[in-house]
Design an enzyme around this catalytic site. Structure first.
Site, PDB file in Angstrom:
ATOM      1  N   VAL A   1      48.806  22.702  17.980  1.00  0.00           N
ATOM      2  CA  VAL A   1      49.709  22.902  19.130  1.00  0.00           C
ATOM      3  C   VAL A   1      50.949  23.674  18.668  1.00  0.00           C
ATOM      4  CG1 VAL A   1      51.085  21.761  20.908  1.00  0.00           C
ATOM      5  CG2 VAL A   1      48.855  20.835  20.311  1.00  0.00           C
ATOM      6  N   GLY A   2      51.425  23.389  17.463  1.00  0.00           N
ATOM      7  CA  GLY A   2      52.598  24.096  16.931  1.00  0.00           C
ATOM      8  C   GLY A   2      52.366  25.595  16.846  1.00  0.00           C
TER       9      GLY A   2
ATOM     10  N   GLU B   1      57.967  21.014  13.620  1.00  0.00           N
ATOM     11  CA  GLU B   1      57.707  20.012  12.578  1.00  0.00           C
ATOM     12  C   GLU B   1      56.264  19.573  12.770  1.00  0.00           C
ATOM     13  OE1 GLU B   1      59.710  19.427  10.233  1.00  0.00           O
ATOM     14  OE2 GLU B   1      61.624  20.145  11.009  1.00  0.00           O
TER      15      GLU B   1
ATOM     16  N   CYS C   1      53.140  11.877   9.386  1.00  0.00           N
ATOM     17  CA  CYS C   1      52.975  13.284   8.989  1.00  0.00           C
ATOM     18  C   CYS C   1      53.085  13.476   7.486  1.00  0.00           C
ATOM     19  CB  CYS C   1      54.018  14.137   9.697  1.00  0.00           C
ATOM     20  SG  CYS C   1      55.706  13.561   9.434  1.00  0.00           S
TER      21      CYS C   1
HETATM   22  P1  NAD Z   1      50.024  16.574  19.411  1.00  0.00           P
HETATM   23  O1  NAD Z   1      50.228  17.942  18.870  1.00  0.00           O
HETATM   24  O2  NAD Z   1      48.705  16.227  19.994  1.00  0.00           O
HETATM   25  O3  NAD Z   1      51.100  16.269  20.552  1.00  0.00           O
HETATM   26  C1  NAD Z   1      52.479  16.379  20.318  1.00  0.00           C
HETATM   27  C2  NAD Z   1      53.188  16.702  21.615  1.00  0.00           C
HETATM   28  O4  NAD Z   1      52.791  18.005  22.029  1.00  0.00           O
HETATM   29  C3  NAD Z   1      52.873  15.771  22.771  1.00  0.00           C
HETATM   30  O5  NAD Z   1      54.073  15.463  23.454  1.00  0.00           O
HETATM   31  C4  NAD Z   1      51.989  16.616  23.667  1.00  0.00           C
HETATM   32  O6  NAD Z   1      52.150  16.267  25.036  1.00  0.00           O
HETATM   33  C5  NAD Z   1      52.561  17.991  23.425  1.00  0.00           C
HETATM   34  N1  NAD Z   1      51.706  19.148  23.736  1.00  0.00           N
HETATM   35  C6  NAD Z   1      50.352  19.237  23.720  1.00  0.00           C
HETATM   36  N2  NAD Z   1      49.966  20.496  24.086  1.00  0.00           N
HETATM   37  C7  NAD Z   1      51.101  21.203  24.309  1.00  0.00           C
HETATM   38  C8  NAD Z   1      51.378  22.559  24.692  1.00  0.00           C
HETATM   39  N3  NAD Z   1      50.413  23.458  24.930  1.00  0.00           N
HETATM   40  N4  NAD Z   1      52.672  22.941  24.812  1.00  0.00           N
HETATM   41  C9  NAD Z   1      53.668  22.070  24.579  1.00  0.00           C
HETATM   42  N5  NAD Z   1      53.472  20.778  24.228  1.00  0.00           N
HETATM   43  C10 NAD Z   1      52.196  20.357  24.091  1.00  0.00           C
HETATM   44  O7  NAD Z   1      50.406  15.550  18.218  1.00  0.00           O
HETATM   45  P2  NAD Z   1      50.265  13.958  18.183  1.00  0.00           P
HETATM   46  O8  NAD Z   1      48.832  13.576  18.035  1.00  0.00           O
HETATM   47  O9  NAD Z   1      51.073  13.326  19.253  1.00  0.00           O
HETATM   48  O10 NAD Z   1      51.032  13.659  16.797  1.00  0.00           O
HETATM   49  C11 NAD Z   1      50.423  13.725  15.559  1.00  0.00           C
HETATM   50  C12 NAD Z   1      50.733  15.039  14.850  1.00  0.00           C
HETATM   51  O11 NAD Z   1      52.142  15.207  14.735  1.00  0.00           O
HETATM   52  C13 NAD Z   1      50.210  15.033  13.426  1.00  0.00           C
HETATM   53  O12 NAD Z   1      49.660  16.283  13.131  1.00  0.00           O
HETATM   54  C14 NAD Z   1      51.463  14.770  12.593  1.00  0.00           C
HETATM   55  O13 NAD Z   1      51.381  15.235  11.267  1.00  0.00           O
HETATM   56  C15 NAD Z   1      52.501  15.493  13.380  1.00  0.00           C
HETATM   57  N6  NAD Z   1      53.842  14.969  13.101  1.00  0.00           N
HETATM   58  C16 NAD Z   1      54.700  15.756  12.387  1.00  0.00           C
HETATM   59  C17 NAD Z   1      55.963  15.275  12.054  1.00  0.00           C
HETATM   60  C18 NAD Z   1      56.941  16.115  11.267  1.00  0.00           C
HETATM   61  O14 NAD Z   1      58.134  15.809  11.291  1.00  0.00           O
HETATM   62  N7  NAD Z   1      56.493  17.151  10.580  1.00  0.00           N
HETATM   63  C19 NAD Z   1      56.346  13.990  12.477  1.00  0.00           C
HETATM   64  C20 NAD Z   1      55.454  13.228  13.214  1.00  0.00           C
HETATM   65  C21 NAD Z   1      54.189  13.737  13.524  1.00  0.00           C
END
Ligand code: NAD
Length: 475
Positions: free
Chosen positions: A232-233, A250, A284
């Site tokens: 997604v990032g 992040e 993460c």
């Molecule tokens: P995810 O990417 O599935 O979802 C994260 C957020 O993105 C949610 O709020 C979701 O609604 C939103 N989202 C989904 N599609 C989108 C789009 N097209 N545009 C904008 N927003 C959208 O992640 P998750 O399963 O909730 O979390 C786990 C992931 O997060 C793992 O990969 C973990 O490593 C990472 N993480 C990173 C950190 C860090 O600080 N680096 C911290 C915590 C979690």
């Protein structure tokens, strides 16, 4: 008992989604429905952004004292209501009590640090080439910040990704994970009680894959601060570039933990347990790759296995519980697939690999090779692999053989080895004789490679959340 239905929070008002649709928010322990939440659509996102933009017109002129006061009060409310917040973190995202209170304390620190940030948003006086010309720079807030948070640390990220922008005089639209809408709505109540003006903090709940793009590409959004998966990032990075937004990402990780022959065995074992099994590995910075020098390999393996097998998997409200349920069926399937794939291709399961309801037991794999998914991909569960190595150079080479670069750690009593590793590992953060998992409000937190872009933290967020303005006066 009838279940609560959570509305959106827009412009200081609780409002249902324009479509009237809701979705089920489930307790991951048994998949029972915990609450229903409004399922926002594009029109709701637009309304939230417009409310935030309107609120910005006056909030940008708020005084430092006002913003400092609001954030201090919010921190007090968080502490006063910590038991209530903990209950939400336990039932909504399956946090063991220990992790829930850890999040609350960290979020309180973040809020206090943000209050302190307000008085550090300073400018410069600049020498001028022109006689009699007084030259200075001031920092101006940017406007609406889209804050998008993951399920695993909804409290830490829900707070950090809102209080730092607010400290700088911006306004926020929060899109929380669909797994954690209630916590996000509770944060809205906290900010309102703390005196944050209507429209400064807004919450749109729903599915990111449906409404995320309408938020991140909205013309009135100036900054996107996102924490979540690398997939997604990457999508947001492209969209933000097309629409000229500032972006902080992040993302995911595959953090290496290195144990040298001269390491203190007990502290390395404890560090390894903390690095990968806290909150059932849904972290993460989780150390899902552990490289152990050959001279200590067998002793470490046996002690780590024994320690992992003793980690608490009892009642989530018991202080000693470390591992709770994996968040959703999709995520459970991912953990199962990673373990099964490794088994089928010849890995051995030293311990774990089995389930108790929705909980995966702490799992340690050996003989993992690059043909296996678990070798390079983020599992986001309590699963790690042990690899023996001979030299520090080899440990570095293996650590750097990854698309990710979030956190890393090394256990050694040799300062030269520690520094050589710290300086050469491709990672945004490195810890010596401490777990991969660590954060503080004022440090440059973030990763390199596919683990992210930019840094969070009070100092970096002043850069991200404000814009320089150069002003001159001809005397
Ligand atoms: P995810 O990417 O599935 O979802 C994260 C957020 O993105 C949610 O709020 C979701 O609604 C939103 N989202 C989904 N599609 C989108 C789009 N097209 N545009 C904008 N927003 C959208 O992640 P998750 O399963 O909730 O979390 C786990 C992931 O997060 C793992 O990969 C973990 O490593 C990472 N993480 C990173 C950190 C860090 O600080 N680096 C911290 C915590 C979690």
């Amino acid at each position: 008992m009838s279940l609560e239905t959570l509305d959106l929070w827009i412009g200081g008002q609780s409002v249902p989604a324009n479509s009237g649709n809701t979705f089920a928010d489930r307790n991951p322990l048994d998949d029972s429905i915990y609450a229903y939440a409004a399922e926002a659509g594009g029109e709701d996102v637009d309304a939230a952004v417009r409310a935030a933009h309107e609120a910005f017109q006056s909030f940008r002129h708020s005084t430092v004292k006002d913003r400092e006061g609001m954030l201090c009060r919010a921190a007090e409310i968080l502490q006063r209501d910590k038991d209530e917040f903990a209950e939400i973190l336990i039932d909504e995202v399956g946090s063991p009590k220990f992790k829930a209170y850890f999040e609350i304390e960290m979020a309180t620190d973040m809020m206090r640090a943000a209050a302190g940030m307000t008085r550090n948003i300073t400018g410069q006086t600049i020498p001028s080439d022109h006689p009699g010309r007084f030259s200075m720079s001031v920092r101006a807030p940017l406007g609406v910040v889209a804050s998008i948070t993951p399920f695993n640390v909804p409290m830490i990220k829900g707070v950090r990704l809102s209080c730092n922008p607010i400290a700088c005089g911006n306004t926020v639209v929060l899109l929380p994970s669909e797994e954690a809408p209630r916590l996000a709505r509770r944060l809205a109540d906290m900010y309102r009680e703390a005196g944050v003006p209507d429209g400064v903090f807004n919450v749109v709940t729903g599915f990111g894959h449906d409404i995320g793009d309408s938020l991140t590409s909205h013309p009135l959004v100036k900054v996107v601060t996102f924490t979540g998966s690398s997939v997604v990032g990457a999508h947001i990075r492209n969209l933000a570039a097309q629409h000229d937004k500032r972006v902080i990402l992040e993302l995911g990780g595959k953090s290496p933990l290195v144990i040298m022959d001269d390491a203190d065995l007990d502290s390395a074992v404890q560090g390894a347990c903390r690095s990968i099994f806290v909150y059932q590995g849904q972290v993460c910075m989780g150390a899902s790759r552990i490289y152990v020098q050959r001279g200590i390999y067998e002793r470490f393996r046996d002690a780590f296995k024994a320690a992992a097998e003793q980690l608490g998997m009892g009642d989530l409200r018991d202080e000693s519980t470390i591992l709770g349920p994996i968040i959703s069926e999709r995520q459970r399937n991912r953990v199962v697939e990673h373990i099964d794939d490794a088994r089928e291709k010849g890995a051995s399961v030293l311990t774990g690999g089995t389930w108790d309801g929705n909980r995966c037991k702490p799992t340690i794999l050996e003989h993992v090779d690059e043909s296996m998914t678990v070798f390079a991909k983020e599992t986001f569960g309590p699963v790690t692999s042990l690899y023996p190595f001979d030299t520090l150079d080899e440990a570095l080479e293996k650590s750097n053989d990854s698309e990710f670069g979030l956190s890393a750690a090394i256990y050694t009593t040799n300062i030269n080895h520690a520094m050589a590793y710290a300086l050469n590992v491709e990672s945004g953060m490195v810890h010596v004789n401490a777990p991969t998992l660590h954060d503080e409000p004022h440090v440059p937190f973030g990763g390199v490679k596919n683990s992210g872009t930019g840094r969070e933290g009070t100092i970096d967020d002043i850069e991200t959340m404000t814009e320089w303005k150069w002003i001159t006066i001809q005397m």
